[in-house]
Design an enzyme around this catalytic site. Structure first.
Site, PDB file in Angstrom:
ATOM      1  N   ARG A 283       0.816  -1.213   0.000  1.00 26.09           N
ATOM      2  CA  ARG A 283       0.000   0.000   0.000  1.00 26.09           C
ATOM      3  C   ARG A 283       0.852   1.267   0.000  1.00 26.09           C
ATOM      4  O   ARG A 283       0.538   2.244  -0.658  1.00 26.09           O
ATOM      5  CB  ARG A 283      -0.925  -0.019   1.210  1.00 26.09           C
ATOM      6  N   ALA A 284       1.958   1.204   0.743  1.00 25.51           N
ATOM      7  CA  ALA A 284       2.805   2.395   0.855  1.00 25.51           C
ATOM      8  C   ALA A 284       3.367   2.792  -0.508  1.00 25.51           C
ATOM      9  O   ALA A 284       3.360   3.971  -0.880  1.00 25.51           O
ATOM     10  CB  ALA A 284       3.937   2.134   1.836  1.00 25.51           C
TER      11      ALA A 284
END
Ligand SMILES: [Zn+2]
Length: 309
Positions: A283-284
């Site tokens: 996600r990052a």
């Protein structure tokens, strides 16, 4: 152009707080960035900024009578009702302001996601659904003041819905789903304690705001606020040109987002950074590259801003 009855403090008249404004614009251009967390003192204009940004955006074309304000032009984001109606009729639509929904603390999950009336379903065989705050927030902003005090499971739920763009309510084998695409903005005050790490981890962008410490900046904040309070309509009119210019930039940025290609080198840097930090999942990286894609516009938005100031 604004359809809101009450004059709202113009976004471009907000003094300084550049990071906060930029993060909010980025999330409005690309809601997939996953929300903005604004941490800082009270009275630094966090809530004003959200309302101002929503009021600045062009009104939305929404299906008349739809409880989720569906966009008649995006057929794959229509709710069940609109999809059914669209088969037999041309959907009527009207312009409505971009919604800003406040998430009150202590709110129940039913009020957030909506409530399914099981009794009516069982006795009358109809699927009765009372839409919640997520339905009202569709295509707009969901603002949580003092997000630190909101229960973890609700924060998780909001972030998941914001990411998927769909709210699914399931009770006893019944299920209802409806579009829920919104920009999540959470705010926190240092007085309420440190932000919990889980929160920082779940919002796409996070910015800190501080009460201005520079004399001239402080005076300018007071001056504009006072001017606005004394004659709201005149103040809004004075800033109209700046607001129009910024609106055009945001609309153009939204259109260009789909065609911006990021160089592999940017992807590599994002991935290396996340690997180095040992972040969980991917996600990052995704958030980083989305924000980077927006950053391609940054100089361009700044030039719009300097023409404003
Ligand atoms: Zn609909």
């Amino acid at each position: 152009m604004t359809l809101t009855a009450r004059p709202v403090f113009p976004f471009s008249a907000i003094v300084a707080q550049e990071e906060m404004k930029l993060a909010m614009i980025a999330a409005a251009v690309d809601p997939a960035i996953g929300g903005v967390l604004v941490f800082g003192d009270r009275g630094t204009g966090k809530s004003t900024a959200v309302r101002a940004l929503a009021a600045l955006l062009p009104p939305m074309n929404a299906v008349t009578g739809c409880r989720y304000s569906c966009d008649p032009e995006v057929s794959d984001a229509l709710c069940e009702d609109c999809r059914t109606r669209a088969k037999t009729e041309t959907l009527k639509h009207k312009l409505v302001p971009v919604p800003v929904v406040d998430m009150p603390l202590g709110v129940t999950e039913d009020r957030v996601v909506g409530a399914l009336d099981l009794e009516r379903a069982l006795s009358q065989g109809v699927k009765a659904f009372e839409p919640g705050l997520l339905a009202r927030a569709n295509r707009g902003f969901l603002y949580i003041d003092e997000v630190n005090l909101l229960e973890d499971h609700l924060v998780d739920l909001l972030i998941d819905v914001a990411a998927s763009g769909e709210n699914v309510v399931e009770r006893e084998g019944l299920s209802v789903r409806h579009p829920a695409r919104f920009v999540l903005v959470g705010s926190g005050n240092p007085e309420e304690g440190e932000l919990r790490p889980q929160l920082l981890d779940r919002f796409g962008l996070s910015v800190e705001v501080k009460t201005p410490t520079e004399l001239t900046e402080r005076i300018e904040v007071i001056k504009r606020r006072d001017e606005f309070e004394r004659d709201k309509a005149a103040f809004v009119l004075k800033w109209k040109k700046s607001e129009d210019a910024l609106r055009r930039k945001i609309v153009a940025a939204r259109k260009r987002l789909a065609v911006i290609e990021l160089p592999d080198a940017v992807l590599e840097s994002a991935t290396k950074l996340c690997m180095h930090l040992g972040t969980d999942g991917l996600r990052a990286e995704l958030t980083l590259i989305r924000a980077a894609r927006f950053a391609f516009f940054k100089s361009w938005i700044s030039s719009a801003r300097s023409s404003i100031e």
